[in-house]
Design a protein around this motif. Structure first.
Motif, PDB file in Angstrom:
ATOM      1  N   LEU A 103       0.818  -1.213   0.000  1.00 39.51           N
ATOM      2  CA  LEU A 103       0.000   0.000   0.000  1.00 39.51           C
ATOM      3  C   LEU A 103       0.853   1.265   0.000  1.00 39.51           C
ATOM      4  O   LEU A 103       0.358   2.350   0.320  1.00 39.51           O
ATOM      5  N   ASP A 104       2.122   1.127  -0.390  1.00 37.46           N
ATOM      6  CA  ASP A 104       3.021   2.271  -0.476  1.00 37.46           C
ATOM      7  C   ASP A 104       2.745   3.019  -1.768  1.00 37.46           C
ATOM      8  O   ASP A 104       3.496   2.970  -2.741  1.00 37.46           O
ATOM      9  N   THR A 105       1.624   3.719  -1.796  1.00 33.01           N
ATOM     10  CA  THR A 105       1.151   4.420  -2.984  1.00 33.01           C
ATOM     11  C   THR A 105       0.171   5.491  -2.543  1.00 33.01           C
ATOM     12  O   THR A 105      -0.456   5.370  -1.481  1.00 33.01           O
ATOM     13  N   THR A 106       0.049   6.544  -3.337  1.00 33.99           N
ATOM     14  CA  THR A 106      -0.957   7.564  -3.053  1.00 33.99           C
ATOM     15  C   THR A 106      -2.286   7.265  -3.743  1.00 33.99           C
ATOM     16  O   THR A 106      -3.216   8.062  -3.670  1.00 33.99           O
ATOM     17  N   ASP A 107      -2.369   6.143  -4.415  1.00 32.49           N
ATOM     18  CA  ASP A 107      -3.614   5.749  -5.084  1.00 32.49           C
ATOM     19  C   ASP A 107      -4.754   5.735  -4.064  1.00 32.49           C
ATOM     20  O   ASP A 107      -4.697   5.021  -3.058  1.00 32.49           O
ATOM     21  N   PRO A 108      -5.814   6.500  -4.280  1.00 29.43           N
ATOM     22  CA  PRO A 108      -6.918   6.515  -3.323  1.00 29.43           C
ATOM     23  C   PRO A 108      -7.535   5.142  -3.078  1.00 29.43           C
ATOM     24  O   PRO A 108      -8.152   4.918  -2.030  1.00 29.43           O
ATOM     25  N   ALA A 109      -7.345   4.203  -4.020  1.00 25.28           N
ATOM     26  CA  ALA A 109      -7.924   2.867  -3.853  1.00 25.28           C
ATOM     27  C   ALA A 109      -7.313   2.127  -2.665  1.00 25.28           C
ATOM     28  O   ALA A 109      -7.886   1.142  -2.192  1.00 25.28           O
ATOM     29  N   ARG A 110      -6.169   2.603  -2.153  1.00 28.29           N
ATOM     30  CA  ARG A 110      -5.553   1.949  -0.996  1.00 28.29           C
ATOM     31  C   ARG A 110      -6.467   1.989   0.233  1.00 28.29           C
ATOM     32  O   ARG A 110      -6.347   1.149   1.125  1.00 28.29           O
ATOM     33  N   ALA A 111      -7.387   2.967   0.277  1.00 24.40           N
ATOM     34  CA  ALA A 111      -8.272   3.099   1.440  1.00 24.40           C
ATOM     35  C   ALA A 111      -9.140   1.860   1.638  1.00 24.40           C
ATOM     36  O   ALA A 111      -9.558   1.567   2.761  1.00 24.40           O
ATOM     37  N   GLU A 112      -9.401   1.138   0.553  1.00 24.13           N
ATOM     38  CA  GLU A 112     -10.210  -0.083   0.657  1.00 24.13           C
ATOM     39  C   GLU A 112      -9.545  -1.132   1.536  1.00 24.13           C
ATOM     40  O   GLU A 112     -10.219  -2.007   2.089  1.00 24.13           O
ATOM     41  N   TYR A 113      -8.228  -1.045   1.679  1.00 20.59           N
ATOM     42  CA  TYR A 113      -7.463  -2.046   2.421  1.00 20.59           C
ATOM     43  C   TYR A 113      -6.880  -1.476   3.710  1.00 20.59           C
ATOM     44  O   TYR A 113      -5.897  -1.990   4.240  1.00 20.59           O
ATOM     45  N   ALA A 114      -7.511  -0.445   4.238  1.00 17.82           N
ATOM     46  CA  ALA A 114      -6.960   0.277   5.389  1.00 17.82           C
ATOM     47  C   ALA A 114      -6.795  -0.605   6.613  1.00 17.82           C
ATOM     48  O   ALA A 114      -5.933  -0.350   7.460  1.00 17.82           O
ATOM     49  N   GLU A 115      -7.596  -1.649   6.727  1.00 19.32           N
ATOM     50  CA  GLU A 115      -7.535  -2.492   7.915  1.00 19.32           C
ATOM     51  C   GLU A 115      -6.413  -3.525   7.857  1.00 19.32           C
ATOM     52  O   GLU A 115      -6.119  -4.169   8.872  1.00 19.32           O
ATOM     53  N   ALA A 116      -5.763  -3.692   6.717  1.00 14.52           N
ATOM     54  CA  ALA A 116      -4.831  -4.806   6.557  1.00 14.52           C
ATOM     55  C   ALA A 116      -3.616  -4.693   7.466  1.00 14.52           C
ATOM     56  O   ALA A 116      -3.262  -5.648   8.168  1.00 14.52           O
ATOM     57  N   VAL A 117      -2.943  -3.550   7.481  1.00 19.76           N
ATOM     58  CA  VAL A 117      -1.718  -3.415   8.276  1.00 19.76           C
ATOM     59  C   VAL A 117      -2.016  -3.530   9.762  1.00 19.76           C
ATOM     60  O   VAL A 117      -1.422  -4.373  10.455  1.00 19.76           O
ATOM     61  N   PRO A 118      -2.927  -2.733  10.319  1.00 19.22           N
ATOM     62  CA  PRO A 118      -3.212  -2.889  11.755  1.00 19.22           C
ATOM     63  C   PRO A 118      -3.896  -4.200  12.083  1.00 19.22           C
ATOM     64  O   PRO A 118      -3.697  -4.754  13.185  1.00 19.22           O
ATOM     65  N   GLY A 119      -4.687  -4.731  11.169  1.00 20.23           N
ATOM     66  CA  GLY A 119      -5.421  -5.970  11.456  1.00 20.23           C
ATOM     67  C   GLY A 119      -4.515  -7.159  11.691  1.00 20.23           C
ATOM     68  O   GLY A 119      -4.703  -7.915  12.646  1.00 20.23           O
ATOM     69  N   TRP A 120      -3.527  -7.328  10.813  1.00 21.05           N
ATOM     70  CA  TRP A 120      -2.594  -8.436  11.005  1.00 21.05           C
ATOM     71  C   TRP A 120      -1.764  -8.250  12.271  1.00 21.05           C
ATOM     72  O   TRP A 120      -1.521  -9.188  13.023  1.00 21.05           O
ATOM     73  N   LEU A 121      -1.352  -7.022  12.529  1.00 23.27           N
ATOM     74  CA  LEU A 121      -0.508  -6.788  13.699  1.00 23.27           C
ATOM     75  C   LEU A 121      -1.283  -7.018  14.992  1.00 23.27           C
ATOM     76  O   LEU A 121      -0.741  -7.553  15.964  1.00 23.27           O
ATOM     77  N   ALA A 122      -2.547  -6.654  15.005  1.00 21.95           N
ATOM     78  CA  ALA A 122      -3.358  -6.825  16.210  1.00 21.95           C
ATOM     79  C   ALA A 122      -3.478  -8.278  16.611  1.00 21.95           C
ATOM     80  O   ALA A 122      -3.672  -8.598  17.810  1.00 21.95           O
ATOM     81  N   GLU A 123      -3.358  -9.192  15.629  1.00 18.35           N
ATOM     82  CA  GLU A 123      -3.475 -10.615  15.963  1.00 18.35           C
ATOM     83  C   GLU A 123      -2.377 -11.081  16.913  1.00 18.35           C
ATOM     84  O   GLU A 123      -2.526 -12.069  17.622  1.00 18.35           O
ATOM     85  N   LEU A 124      -1.269 -10.353  16.920  1.00 18.48           N
ATOM     86  CA  LEU A 124      -0.164 -10.723  17.795  1.00 18.48           C
ATOM     87  C   LEU A 124      -0.539 -10.648  19.271  1.00 18.48           C
ATOM     88  O   LEU A 124       0.003 -11.369  20.093  1.00 18.48           O
ATOM     89  N   VAL A 125      -1.492  -9.764  19.580  1.00 20.19           N
ATOM     90  CA  VAL A 125      -1.925  -9.611  20.973  1.00 20.19           C
ATOM     91  C   VAL A 125      -3.406  -9.918  21.127  1.00 20.19           C
ATOM     92  O   VAL A 125      -4.075  -9.444  22.049  1.00 20.19           O
ATOM     93  N   GLY A 126      -3.948 -10.683  20.197  1.00 19.23           N
ATOM     94  CA  GLY A 126      -5.340 -11.101  20.327  1.00 19.23           C
ATOM     95  C   GLY A 126      -6.357 -10.066  19.946  1.00 19.23           C
ATOM     96  O   GLY A 126      -7.490 -10.089  20.445  1.00 19.23           O
ATOM     97  N   GLY A 127      -6.002  -9.122  19.074  1.00 19.13           N
ATOM     98  CA  GLY A 127      -6.973  -8.144  18.576  1.00 19.13           C
ATOM     99  C   GLY A 127      -6.915  -6.827  19.311  1.00 19.13           C
ATOM    100  O   GLY A 127      -6.177  -6.627  20.253  1.00 19.13           O
TER     101      GLY A 127
END
Length: 329
Positions: A305-329
């Motif tokens: 998602l290293d882009t200024t393409d506005p379509a990246r907003a559709e995937y906004a949950e991906a980076v924090p979502g995967w990381l949150a799994e490390l501590v159970g959400g």
């Protein structure tokens, strides 16, 4: 890969498209083929893919964004190191992140859509493990090509750096990490580093790790199983693959975590390593690598998602979502 002054990817520029078309036609001509019609496009924030019709059947052109540009060079290396397990590129431009590939035929997802047969995974996972083992002696070369370094000894520093990137994690935002989860992740750093050290101590060599190995990224045609879409890949502990793979198989076959069928697939994948490690060590390594790899998944999404393409907003949950799994959400 953005056009100056505009929030859109470079491939939206007609001049870029003309240059890409010319490159494709030149490379196809060198292999005795010619384009016979207009391309069909699939566009994501991290890549553009064109299906290109030719007089010898369709071929596929892919252009990666800066965060996944290493895929083109990696494809060339894998074709050399593990021939027959990936597609042989028609042409590559590593500097621009362009690749031109033959048609791989039917995907495993298409095949399973007609007949759900878990034995496909039992057969292909040892083949994927063989690819990883063949690649392990050349990890320094892969790193030189720009493949990201997610080896266990690097992950604690990468996690600490990621936690400093509150913009990517969207701390406090609706689609981001809650302040509470962020605090737990900060507190988790010492324990995470300890688990990474233990995983490294088990001395299973780092190698290429696809990081998104599911049934949509495997061809299952007459030539056998071949693995594609390597934009998320990194040099890492091999067993991190199991995070996405077992989760996707469980979803597709409606199997709960810990189901004996999933354990059987894990063991099929681990079997090629039993020539150098006992099964107890391999099982411990897998148990450590899978949760640790949530950080790798978060990092791969940040690159994609290293882009200024506005379509990246559709995937906004991906980076924090995967990381949150490390501590159970």
């Amino acid at each position: 890969m953005t056009t100056s002054g505009e929030d859109r990817p470079a491939w939206a520029d007609p001049r870029w498209q003309d240059e890409a078309h010319a490159w494709i036609e030149t490379r196809l001509a060198a292999s005795g083929r010619r384009v016979t019609g207009p391309v069909e496009a699939r566009i994501r924030p991290w890549s553009l893919v064109w299906q290109v019709p030719t007089d010898a059947g369709p071929v596929w052109f892919k252009a990666n964004n800066p965060g996944t540009r290493h895929e083109a060079a990696l494809l060339g290396a894998l074709a050399e190191l593990a021939p027959g397990r990936v597609l042989e590129p028609i042409a590559l431009d590593a500097a621009r992140g362009w690749s031109l590939l033959p048609d791989g035929g039917e995907s495993l997802r298409d095949l399973l859509g007609r007949h759900r047969d878990l034995t496909h995974w039992e057969r292909l996972l040892p083949e994927y493990a063989a690819l990883q083992r063949a690649t392990a002696p050349r990890v320094d070369h892969l790193l030189d090509l720009g493949v990201p370094d997610h080896r266990p000894e690097r992950l604690p520093t990468l996690l600490a750096d990621l936690l400093d990137d509150e913009e990517s994690l969207r701390v406090g935002a609706a689609a981001g990490l809650s302040p509470e989860a962020y605090g737990r992740l900060r507190a988790e750093l010492p324990a995470y580093a300890q688990r990474c050290r233990r995983l490294a101590e088990l001395a299973i060599p780092a190698t290429i790790q696809h990081d998104d190995l599911h049934d949509g990224n495997v061809f299952a045609g007459p030539a056998g199983y071949r693995f594609f879409d390597w934009g998320d890949a990194s040099v890492a502990h091999p067993f991190g693959t199991l995070l996405v793979t077992l989760r996707s198989v469980g979803y597709g076959f409606q199997l709960e975590a810990g189901d004996p069928a999933l354990t059987r697939l894990r063991d099929a994948y681990l079997e090629p390593w039993t020539d150098r490690h006992d099964r107890r060590t391999l099982a411990e390594a897998a148990d450590l690598a899978v949760p640790l790899t949530t950080v790798s998944r978060s990092l791969s999404w940040r690159r994609a998602l290293d882009t200024t393409d506005p379509a990246r907003a559709e995937y906004a949950e991906a980076v924090p979502g995967w990381l949150a799994e490390l501590v159970g959400g």
